[in-house]
Write a protein that holds these residues in place. Structure first.
Motif, PDB file in Angstrom:
ATOM      1  N   THR A 123       0.815  -1.216   0.000  1.00 29.36           N
ATOM      2  CA  THR A 123       0.000   0.000   0.000  1.00 29.36           C
ATOM      3  C   THR A 123       0.847   1.264   0.000  1.00 29.36           C
ATOM      4  O   THR A 123       0.394   2.318  -0.430  1.00 29.36           O
ATOM      5  CB  THR A 123      -0.923   0.033   1.232  1.00 29.36           C
ATOM      6  OG1 THR A 123      -0.115   0.097   2.421  1.00 29.36           O
ATOM      7  CG2 THR A 123      -1.801  -1.209   1.284  1.00 29.36           C
ATOM      8  N   GLY A 124       2.081   1.185   0.520  1.00 29.87           N
ATOM      9  CA  GLY A 124       2.931   2.367   0.607  1.00 29.87           C
ATOM     10  C   GLY A 124       2.602   3.279   1.768  1.00 29.87           C
ATOM     11  O   GLY A 124       3.223   4.329   1.936  1.00 29.87           O
ATOM     12  N   VAL A 125       1.625   2.916   2.610  1.00 32.01           N
ATOM     13  CA  VAL A 125       1.227   3.763   3.740  1.00 32.01           C
ATOM     14  C   VAL A 125       2.339   3.762   4.787  1.00 32.01           C
ATOM     15  O   VAL A 125       2.961   2.732   5.066  1.00 32.01           O
ATOM     16  CB  VAL A 125      -0.098   3.262   4.348  1.00 32.01           C
ATOM     17  CG1 VAL A 125      -0.463   4.071   5.592  1.00 32.01           C
ATOM     18  CG2 VAL A 125      -1.212   3.354   3.317  1.00 32.01           C
ATOM     19  N   ARG A 126       2.587   4.926   5.385  1.00 33.11           N
ATOM     20  CA  ARG A 126       3.637   5.089   6.389  1.00 33.11           C
ATOM     21  C   ARG A 126       3.030   5.600   7.694  1.00 33.11           C
ATOM     22  O   ARG A 126       2.091   6.387   7.671  1.00 33.11           O
ATOM     23  CB  ARG A 126       4.699   6.075   5.889  1.00 33.11           C
ATOM     24  CG  ARG A 126       5.328   5.654   4.568  1.00 33.11           C
ATOM     25  CD  ARG A 126       6.004   6.802   3.855  1.00 33.11           C
ATOM     26  NE  ARG A 126       6.495   6.402   2.538  1.00 33.11           N
ATOM     27  CZ  ARG A 126       6.849   7.243   1.581  1.00 33.11           C
ATOM     28  NH1 ARG A 126       6.786   8.543   1.788  1.00 33.11           N
ATOM     29  NH2 ARG A 126       7.274   6.797   0.426  1.00 33.11           N
ATOM     30  N   GLN A 127       3.595   5.169   8.801  1.00 32.69           N
ATOM     31  CA  GLN A 127       3.098   5.580  10.110  1.00 32.69           C
ATOM     32  C   GLN A 127       4.097   6.522  10.776  1.00 32.69           C
ATOM     33  O   GLN A 127       5.304   6.446  10.528  1.00 32.69           O
ATOM     34  CB  GLN A 127       2.857   4.360  11.004  1.00 32.69           C
ATOM     35  CG  GLN A 127       2.142   4.703  12.318  1.00 32.69           C
ATOM     36  CD  GLN A 127       1.941   3.482  13.187  1.00 32.69           C
ATOM     37  OE1 GLN A 127       2.513   2.434  12.946  1.00 32.69           O
ATOM     38  NE2 GLN A 127       1.113   3.623  14.224  1.00 32.69           N
ATOM     39  N   PHE A 128       3.576   7.412  11.610  1.00 30.58           N
ATOM     40  CA  PHE A 128       4.431   8.380  12.300  1.00 30.58           C
ATOM     41  C   PHE A 128       3.839   8.703  13.666  1.00 30.58           C
ATOM     42  O   PHE A 128       2.686   8.394  13.968  1.00 30.58           O
ATOM     43  CB  PHE A 128       4.544   9.671  11.481  1.00 30.58           C
ATOM     44  CG  PHE A 128       3.221  10.354  11.248  1.00 30.58           C
ATOM     45  CD1 PHE A 128       2.696  11.255  12.170  1.00 30.58           C
ATOM     46  CD2 PHE A 128       2.484  10.088  10.110  1.00 30.58           C
ATOM     47  CE1 PHE A 128       1.478  11.867  11.981  1.00 30.58           C
ATOM     48  CE2 PHE A 128       1.264  10.696   9.895  1.00 30.58           C
ATOM     49  CZ  PHE A 128       0.755  11.584  10.828  1.00 30.58           C
ATOM     50  N   TRP A 129       4.643   9.330  14.504  1.00 26.57           N
ATOM     51  CA  TRP A 129       4.176   9.925  15.751  1.00 26.57           C
ATOM     52  C   TRP A 129       4.885  11.256  15.932  1.00 26.57           C
ATOM     53  O   TRP A 129       5.970  11.489  15.397  1.00 26.57           O
ATOM     54  CB  TRP A 129       4.420   9.015  16.958  1.00 26.57           C
ATOM     55  CG  TRP A 129       5.868   8.762  17.279  1.00 26.57           C
ATOM     56  CD1 TRP A 129       6.642   7.740  16.830  1.00 26.57           C
ATOM     57  CD2 TRP A 129       6.727   9.589  18.106  1.00 26.57           C
ATOM     58  NE1 TRP A 129       7.920   7.855  17.315  1.00 26.57           N
ATOM     59  CE2 TRP A 129       8.008   8.978  18.104  1.00 26.57           C
ATOM     60  CE3 TRP A 129       6.542  10.761  18.824  1.00 26.57           C
ATOM     61  CZ2 TRP A 129       9.081   9.497  18.794  1.00 26.57           C
ATOM     62  CZ3 TRP A 129       7.614  11.284  19.520  1.00 26.57           C
ATOM     63  CH2 TRP A 129       8.867  10.652  19.511  1.00 26.57           C
ATOM     64  N   ASN A 130       4.279  12.173  16.678  1.00 21.82           N
ATOM     65  CA  ASN A 130       4.908  13.465  16.917  1.00 21.82           C
ATOM     66  C   ASN A 130       4.470  14.046  18.247  1.00 21.82           C
ATOM     67  O   ASN A 130       3.452  13.650  18.818  1.00 21.82           O
ATOM     68  CB  ASN A 130       4.625  14.452  15.771  1.00 21.82           C
ATOM     69  CG  ASN A 130       3.148  14.589  15.470  1.00 21.82           C
ATOM     70  OD1 ASN A 130       2.324  14.665  16.365  1.00 21.82           O
ATOM     71  ND2 ASN A 130       2.798  14.617  14.183  1.00 21.82           N
ATOM     72  N   VAL A 131       5.273  14.974  18.721  1.00 23.65           N
ATOM     73  CA  VAL A 131       5.004  15.703  19.960  1.00 23.65           C
ATOM     74  C   VAL A 131       5.352  17.163  19.735  1.00 23.65           C
ATOM     75  O   VAL A 131       6.419  17.476  19.191  1.00 23.65           O
ATOM     76  CB  VAL A 131       5.835  15.151  21.149  1.00 23.65           C
ATOM     77  CG1 VAL A 131       5.629  16.022  22.386  1.00 23.65           C
ATOM     78  CG2 VAL A 131       5.457  13.721  21.459  1.00 23.65           C
ATOM     79  N   LYS A 132       4.441  18.070  20.146  1.00 24.31           N
ATOM     80  CA  LYS A 132       4.708  19.502  20.160  1.00 24.31           C
ATOM     81  C   LYS A 132       4.426  19.985  21.578  1.00 24.31           C
ATOM     82  O   LYS A 132       3.328  19.777  22.100  1.00 24.31           O
ATOM     83  CB  LYS A 132       3.808  20.252  19.175  1.00 24.31           C
ATOM     84  CG  LYS A 132       3.980  19.844  17.722  1.00 24.31           C
ATOM     85  CD  LYS A 132       2.962  20.553  16.842  1.00 24.31           C
ATOM     86  CE  LYS A 132       3.058  20.091  15.397  1.00 24.31           C
ATOM     87  NZ  LYS A 132       2.007  20.711  14.544  1.00 24.31           N
ATOM     88  N   SER A 133       5.408  20.635  22.176  1.00 31.08           N
ATOM     89  CA  SER A 133       5.252  21.045  23.562  1.00 31.08           C
ATOM     90  C   SER A 133       5.907  22.402  23.784  1.00 31.08           C
ATOM     91  O   SER A 133       6.972  22.669  23.218  1.00 31.08           O
ATOM     92  CB  SER A 133       5.873  20.001  24.494  1.00 31.08           C
ATOM     93  OG  SER A 133       5.609  20.305  25.841  1.00 31.08           O
TER      94      SER A 133
END
Length: 799
Positions: A714-724
Motif C-alpha cells: 500500500t505504501g502507507v507510512r506511520q508516524f508519531w509526533n510531539v509539540k510542547s
C-alpha cells in the motif's frame, strides 16, 4: 547489455546451440564469435539473474549485433544451504572495507563527464496520433524508438557537462568548475548545478545509501546479513586475474533494500563493479524501477577509486501501466589525481564548503566543446533528444499548451516581462470583508534576473476597503551573497503564524472550506513598511537586518486597539530593528526567479534573532528588547525511518506591550494539518514574554506496517509526533492586555506546559496524510470551545 539500464554485462556466456562452441564476453560486454557452420542454428546468451536470450542464426547477420537481456532478479529468494559460499565472500568484503573503500586520500581531483537523458516510455503511438491535443506534434512520433514493441520510448531531453572536480577530506570541502555545459531547454543556473557532479554522491560501501530521501541498507553493509541473502554465482579468470560473481536479494519484502550482483577481485576482495536494483514493494512513491551501477578502478595499483557512476530510474506518476519517464544519469571519472598541491590551491579559493562555478563560456560554447571532447559517442536516441525540446519550444501551439499547464499547476500567467496570478487568490471570503477580490502583478525574468517587482490590490465587498501590497527586491549578480528587499503592505493578517516566524496564508479560494466550525475568525489589519538586507557568507551562515514600522488595527472578537491608546487620535504604532543570524551547514538552495527552495542536510540548522524597539522612533509607542533562538535538524535512523526535531526559546524584555508585540503561540483554526502550528490551539489564544518549546516527529516509513503482509504494497507510512511549549507572561503585561478578565479568550500559559501528541498515517494513495491529535493542558476547561482531540488532513507530493 541490460535492457533497462543499457549497461554492458561482463562475463556473459554466448554460444551456438547446435554447433556447440562459444565464448564469454569481456568486462565491457563485448565478444567475437565465428558464425555457426550449421545451416540452421540458434545463438544462446546466458547470464545469471537474467532471462536467457535465444537468437535465430539469420537474425545474427547484423554488425554490430546488440543483445539486450531482461533482468529476472526477484525479491524474496531463499537460500536453504547451511553455509553458502556467497555469505563467506560477503564476510571477506566487509572485513576489507576499510582498505578497499574509496577515500584513502587527503585531497582528490577528477575530470567529470556527466550525461543526463530523459525518455518517455510506454507510449501508445496510435493513441497519440488520434489525440486532438497531441495531433500538432505527430512529427515527434517519428523519433519514437520502437525496437522494443512492448515499451517503445521517446528520448526528449539530454544534457552534458564536463567539469573539474576537487575534494578534500579534512576540512571537508568540494569544488566543481563546470567548463562546458550543453543542455536543451534549461537556462536556470541553479538547476544546472544539479546536472554536474557535486550532487552525485553514491558510495555503495556505506552502510546506508540515500535514494530520493529514503535510506536503503547497502548489501555491503557491515550488518548486511540481517537484511540480505547472498549467493556465490561463478568464478571467472580474465587476463590472469580471478573474479567472483556475487548475487544478493532481500530477506523480506517491503523494506528499503536492493537486489543485484557484484564482481569481486579475488586477490584483494575489492568490488570492481556493483549493480543495485530497486523493484517490487519498496516504499518509494512513483518509482517503478531504479538501478544504480558503480564501477571502481585501482589508482597506482593501490587505492581503489570510482571510475563510473550510473543512475537509472523509471518514474510512473500516472500508474505503472501508463506512460512513464526514464532518467539516465551517467558520470565518468578520468585523469584522477590524489594528494596533489594544485588540488589544495583550488579548494582554498572556495567561498563555501561546497561550491559550483560555471564558467562564462560553459553554456555559449558548450555544444562545440562537447563535439571535440565527448568521451563516448552519442547514440541515435541521444542525438534526437538534443534537439527535441528546442524544436517543440519554437512551435506556437506548444507554447500555448505549456503556458496552460503552467497556469493550472503554478497559478501564474506569464505575459512577457510581467505575470499575473496566482489564480487561487483572485476570489476568497472572510468574516470582515465578505467577498474579497484580489489582483496580483509581478515581473518575470525577461524584465530582469536581478530585480523583482511584485504586488497586489484587494477589495472587500463588505467593508468596502481597498488593501494591497508593493514589494521590490534586488539580488546582486555573480552570487556574491547580497540581497535587498523593501515592501509596503496594508492588509488583514490572514495568515497562520508558525514556529520561528513561518506563515501559511489562508487568503485563497480554499481558505474558508477548511475552517473549523464554532471558532470565530480573528483579524488584525497591519499597515507595514519594512526594508531588509541579507548577506550570505561563504561559511554557510547568513545575517539579515530588518527595519520595520507597523500600525495595528484590531477587529472583534480581539481586544479593541483603542484600549492601548491614551487619546482617540493616536494609533498603535511600533518601529523595530531586527538582526537575524542563521547557520545552515550543508544546506543547498535551488533558486527560481520567484522563490528559493532550501534543501536541508542532516546537520543542525541554528537561528538566533535579536530585536530592538525604541519609543519615539517614527511615532513608535513602545520600547523593548527581544531575543529568540532555535535549532532544527532532520536525520535518518537506519532501518527505522526519519526524525525531524526543533528546539526553540525566547524572551521579551518589556513591561507593557500590546498582545500583537508579544510571542503569539501559533494556533490552527482549520482542519488542514499545519506542521508549523499547534493543531488544537486557537489563533491568538496563548501569549508569552518568555517561553521554550520542542517539536519532534518520527516517521517510520512503513517499518511497523510492513509487519502486516496486506499492508506492504500500500505504501502507507506511520508516524508519531510531539509539540510542547512552556511559557509565562509578566503580571504587568497580563494587566495591560486585560487578560485577567477573560473577556477575549486570550490567556497566558502561566508557567504551565502545553502539549500535543499525535500519530497517524502518511502517504495514503501517495498524497494524503491523516493526523490524530490529543491536547494536554491543565487549564483547558476554562475555554468552552477547547477540544481534547481532533483529526486533521493534509496532502503533499513526496517520494
Amino acid at each position: 547489455m541490460n535492457k533497462f539500464t543499457e549497461e554492458p554485462l561482463p562475463f556473459a556466456t554466448v554460444y551456438w546451440k547446435a554447433a556447440g562452441y562459444g565464448v564469454m564476453t569481456d568486462s565491457a560486454g563485448h565478444f567475437n564469435l565465428a558464425r555457426s557452420f550449421r545451416r540452421e542454428d540458434t545463438l544462446v546468451v546466458r547470464y545469471v539473474g537474467y532471462d536467457q536470450k535465444m537468437i535465430p542464426l539469420a537474425a545474427t547477420d547484423v554488425a554490430p549485433l546488440l543483445i539486450q537481456l531482461e533482468a529476472t532478479m526477484k525479491l524474496g529468494v531463499e537460500v536453504k544451504a547451511k553455509m553458502d559460499r556467497g555469505l563467506v565472500w560477503w564476510r571477506q568484503i566487509v572485513a576489507r572495507k576499510a582498505a578497499n573503500a574509496p577515500g584513502h586520500y587527503d585531497s582528490y581531483y577528477a575530470e567529470l563527464y556527466n550525461k543526463l537523458e530523459i525518455d518517455i516510455s510506454n507510449i501508445d503511438k496510435r493513441r497519440w496520433e488520434k489525440s486532438r491535443l497531441m495531433k500538432p506534434y505527430t512529427f515527434v512520433t517519428q523519433r519514437i524508438d520502437s525496437t522494443s514493441e512492448q515499451s517503445p520510448f521517446l528520448p526528449v531531453f539530454l544534457s552534458e557537462s564536463v567539469s573539474d572536480y576537487y575534494v578534500s577530506g579534512s576540512p571537508s570541502r568540494v569544488r566543481e568548475e563546470i567548463r562546458a555545459l550543453s543542455s536543451s531547454g534549461v537556462k536556470n543556473e541553479s538547476v544546472m548545478e544539479y546536472m554536474g557532479g557535486i550532487n552525485q554522491k553514491i558510495n555503495t560501501y556505506q552502510n546506508a545509501i540515500p535514494v530520493f530521501g529514503r535510506e536503503f541498507i547497502s548489501p555491503l553493509s557491515s550488518v548486511g546479513d540481517r537484511y540480505y541473502h547472498y549467493k556465490g554465482l561463478d568464478t571467472v579468470t580474465r587476463n590472469g586475474e580471478q573474479f567472483y560473481h556475487l548475487a544478493f536479494t532481500p530477506r523480506r519484502e517491503g523494506e528499503n533494500l536492493f537486489a543485484g550482483d557484484c564482481w569481486i577481485q579475488a586477490s584483494t576482495w575489492a568490488i570492481q563493479k556493483i549493480s543495485l536494483s530497486v523493484v517490487g514493494a519498496v516504499n518509494i512513491n512513483f518509482v517503478k524501477r531504479l538501478d544504480i551501477i558503480q564501477e571502481f578502478t585501482q589508482q597506482h595499483e593501490k587505492d581503489w577509486v570510482v571510475a563510473k557512476d550510473r543512475f537509472v530510474v523509471e518514474l510512473a506518476p500516472l500508474g505503472k501501466s501508463r506512460t512513464t519517464f526514464i532518467g539516465r544519469k551517467t558520470t565518468l571519472y578520468s585523469n584522477i589525481a590524489t594528494n596533489q598541491d594544485f588540488i589544495t590551491t583550488k579548494l582554498n579559493s572556495n567561498r563555501r564548503n561546497e561550491e559550483v562555478v560555471i564558467a562564462d563560456s560553459a553554456t555559449t560554447g558548450g555544444k562545440a566543446y562537447m563535439e571535440q571532447h565527448r568521451p563516448e559517442t552519442l547514440t541515435r536516441n541521444e542525438k534526437h533528444a538534443i534537439t527535441l525540446v528546442d524544436t517543440l519550444k519554437s512551435i506556437p501551439s506548444f507554447k500555448r499548451l505549456s503556458n496552460t499547464i503552467t497556469f493550472l499547476v503554478d497559478g501564474h500567467i506569464k505575459l512577457g516581462k510581467v505575470e499575473i496570478g496566482p489564480w487561487y487568490k483572485w476570489v476568497s471570503r472572510n468574516r470582515v470583508e465578505g467577498a474579497r477580490a484580489r489582483f496580483d502583478l509581478g515581473t518575470t525574468a525577461e524584465f530582469s534576473r536581478n530585480w523583482r517587482l511584485n504586488g497586489y490590490l484587494a477589495y472587500g465587498m463588505k467593508d468596502r476597503s481597498l488593501k494591497g501590497k508593493m514589494a521590490v527586491s534586488y539580488t546582486w549578480p555573480k552570487d556574491n551573497g547580497w540581497q535587498v528587499f523593501a515592501s509596503y503592505k496594508d492588509d488583514l493578517d490572514n495568515n497562520q503564524r508558525g514556529f520561528n516566524g513561518e506563515e501559511v496564508s489562508l487568503d485563497n479560494i480554499f481558505g474558508q472550506l477548511v475552517r473549523r466550525r464554532g471558532i470565530p475568525q480573528k483579524f488584525i489589519r497591519e499597515a507595514d513598511m519594512r526594508v531588509s538586507v541579507l548577506k550570505q557568507f561563504p561559511q554557510e551562515f547568513s545575517l539579515q537586518g530588518t527595519v520595520s514600522r507597523t500600525c495595528y488595527t484590531t477587529f472583534e472578537p480581539l481586544p479593541p486597539h483603542k484600549i492601548f491608546l491614551s487619546t482617540e487620535h493616536e494609533k498603535v504604532v511600533n518601529t523595530e530593528f531586527q538582526l537575524k543570524f542563521r547557520y545552515a551547514p550543508g544546506e543547498k538552495e535551488v533558486r527560481t526567479f520567484r522563490k528559493t527552495r532550501r534543501v536541508r542536510s542532516n546537520l543542525p540548522v541554528a537561528e538566533i534573532g535579536y530585536s530592538l524597539a525604541g519609543a519615539g522612533v517614527l511615532d513608535s509607542k513602545y520600547q523593548y528588547h527581544k531575543l529568540n533562538m532555535s535549532i532544527r535538524q532532520q536525520f535518518n535512523l537506519t532501518g527505522w525511518g526519519r526524525i525531524n526535531y526543533m528546539v526553540y526559546a525566547g524572551q521579551i524584555f518589556a513591561d507593557k506591550l500590546p498582545f500583537m508585540l508579544l510571542q503569539i503561540h501559533p494556533g490552527n483554526e482549520t482542519y488542514y494539518y499545519n506542521k508549523e502550528a499547534f493543531s488544537l490551539m486557537n489563533k491568538y489564544e496563548f501569549f508569552s514574554d518568555r517561553y521554550a518549546g520542542i517539536n519532534i516527529e518520527h516517521n517510520f516509513n512503513g517499518k511497523l506496517l510492513n509487519l502486516l503482509p496486506f499492508m506492504r504494497r500500500t505504501g502507507v507510512r506511520q508516524f508519531w509526533n510531539v509539540k510542547s511549549v512552556i511559557g509565562d507572561l509578566s503580571y504587568r503585561n497580563r494587566m495591560y492586555n486585560q487578560m485577567e478578565f477573560g473577556r477575549y479568550g486570550m490567556r497566558s500559559l502561566n508557567g504551565n506546559v502545553y502539549t500535543e501528541v499525535g500519530t497517524g498515517f502518511d502517504n495514503i494513495f501517495r498524497f494524503f496524510r491523516v493526523d490524530a491529535v490529543w491536547r494536554f493542558y491543565p487549564q483547558q476547561a476554562a475555554v468552552s470551545n477547547a477540544s481534547n482531540f481532533g483529526v486533521f488532513g493534509s496532502f503533499r507530493l513526496q517520494f
